[in-house]
Design a protein around this motif. Structure first.
Motif, short mmCIF file in Angstrom:
data_model
loop_
_atom_site.label_atom_id
_atom_site.label_comp_id
_atom_site.label_asym_id
_atom_site.label_seq_id
_atom_site.Cartn_x
_atom_site.Cartn_y
_atom_site.Cartn_z
N TYR A 22 0.82 -1.21 0.00
CA TYR A 22 0.00 0.00 0.00
C TYR A 22 0.86 1.26 0.00
O TYR A 22 0.52 2.24 -0.65
N ILE A 23 1.97 1.23 0.71
CA ILE A 23 2.89 2.37 0.72
C ILE A 23 3.48 2.57 -0.67
O ILE A 23 3.56 3.69 -1.17
N LEU A 24 3.88 1.48 -1.32
CA LEU A 24 4.42 1.58 -2.67
C LEU A 24 3.36 2.04 -3.67
O LEU A 24 3.67 2.80 -4.60
N ALA A 25 2.13 1.61 -3.48
CA ALA A 25 1.05 2.03 -4.39
C ALA A 25 0.80 3.54 -4.29
O ALA A 25 0.57 4.20 -5.30
N ASP A 42 3.03 5.80 -3.45
CA ASP A 42 4.17 6.45 -4.11
C ASP A 42 4.04 6.38 -5.63
O ASP A 42 4.31 7.36 -6.33
N LEU A 43 3.63 5.24 -6.14
CA LEU A 43 3.46 5.07 -7.58
C LEU A 43 2.36 5.98 -8.12
O LEU A 43 2.51 6.61 -9.17
N LYS A 44 1.26 6.09 -7.38
CA LYS A 44 0.16 6.96 -7.79
C LYS A 44 0.61 8.41 -7.82
O LYS A 44 0.30 9.15 -8.76
N LYS A 45 1.38 8.82 -6.82
CA LYS A 45 1.87 10.20 -6.78
C LYS A 45 2.80 10.47 -7.96
O LYS A 45 2.72 11.51 -8.61
N GLU A 46 3.67 9.52 -8.26
CA GLU A 46 4.58 9.68 -9.39
C GLU A 46 3.82 9.76 -10.71
O GLU A 46 4.13 10.59 -11.56
#
Length: 159
Positions: free
Chosen positions: A137-140, A142-146
């Motif tokens: 969830y933390i990686l998701a 970050d990916l969404k923000k990017e």
């Protein structure tokens, strides 16, 4: 899309209110009568045990529980490499909380190092298991923000 933003805002607001109000648990002991020896709750009676009063017991309990709770939240939600350094204070606070609850402990915060090692290992294993489950969830996020940043400001094409 608006419904998703509203529910996200509501969830975020509840979480931030919880985090802001957590340190105020330290003042909960001031609302308890200093002469009280037994406090009846729906969980059962709480006895002062080793402590002279329930007020002092609650004060010591929350002085160990609140930092432990905030450190655990910080550990589980942090994405930086140094997050592993937080595991040791978590296990120390956990051990201290156990010594508060254990009313046969006569010397609070004065324990031998060898007793903390098995508890530290157990706490670290549990925290890493929870962190591995939350990492996706933390990686998701970050990916969404990017992706949002790239869509908002697309890279310039070279001629």
């Amino acid at each position: 899309m608006k419904s998703n933003k509203k529910s996200s805002l509501l969830a975020g607001s509840i979480i931030i209110l919880f985090l802001i109000s957590t340190p105020y648990l330290l003042y909960l002991s001031q609302s308890i009568d200093p002469e009280l020896q037994i406090y009846n709750t729906f969980f059962g009676p709480i006895k002062s045990g080793y402590y002279p009063s329930i007020q002092l017991y609650v004060y010591w309990f929350f002085s160990k529980f609140v930092p432990l709770l905030l450190l655990i939240i910080w550990f589980l939600t942090n994405k930086h490499w140094w997050v592993h350094a937080i595991a040791i204070p978590i296990s120390v606070y956990f051990f201290q909380l156990i010594s508060v609850v254990n009313d046969s402990e006569q010397y609070l915060d004065e324990v031998e190092f060898i007793y903390t090692v098995p508890i530290t290992v157990l706490v670290i294993v549990i925290l890493y298991y929870l962190r591995s489950k939350l990492a996706i969830y933390i990686l998701a996020v970050d990916l969404k923000k990017e992706m949002d940043d790239k869509m908002q400001f697309p890279p310039k094409k070279a001629d």
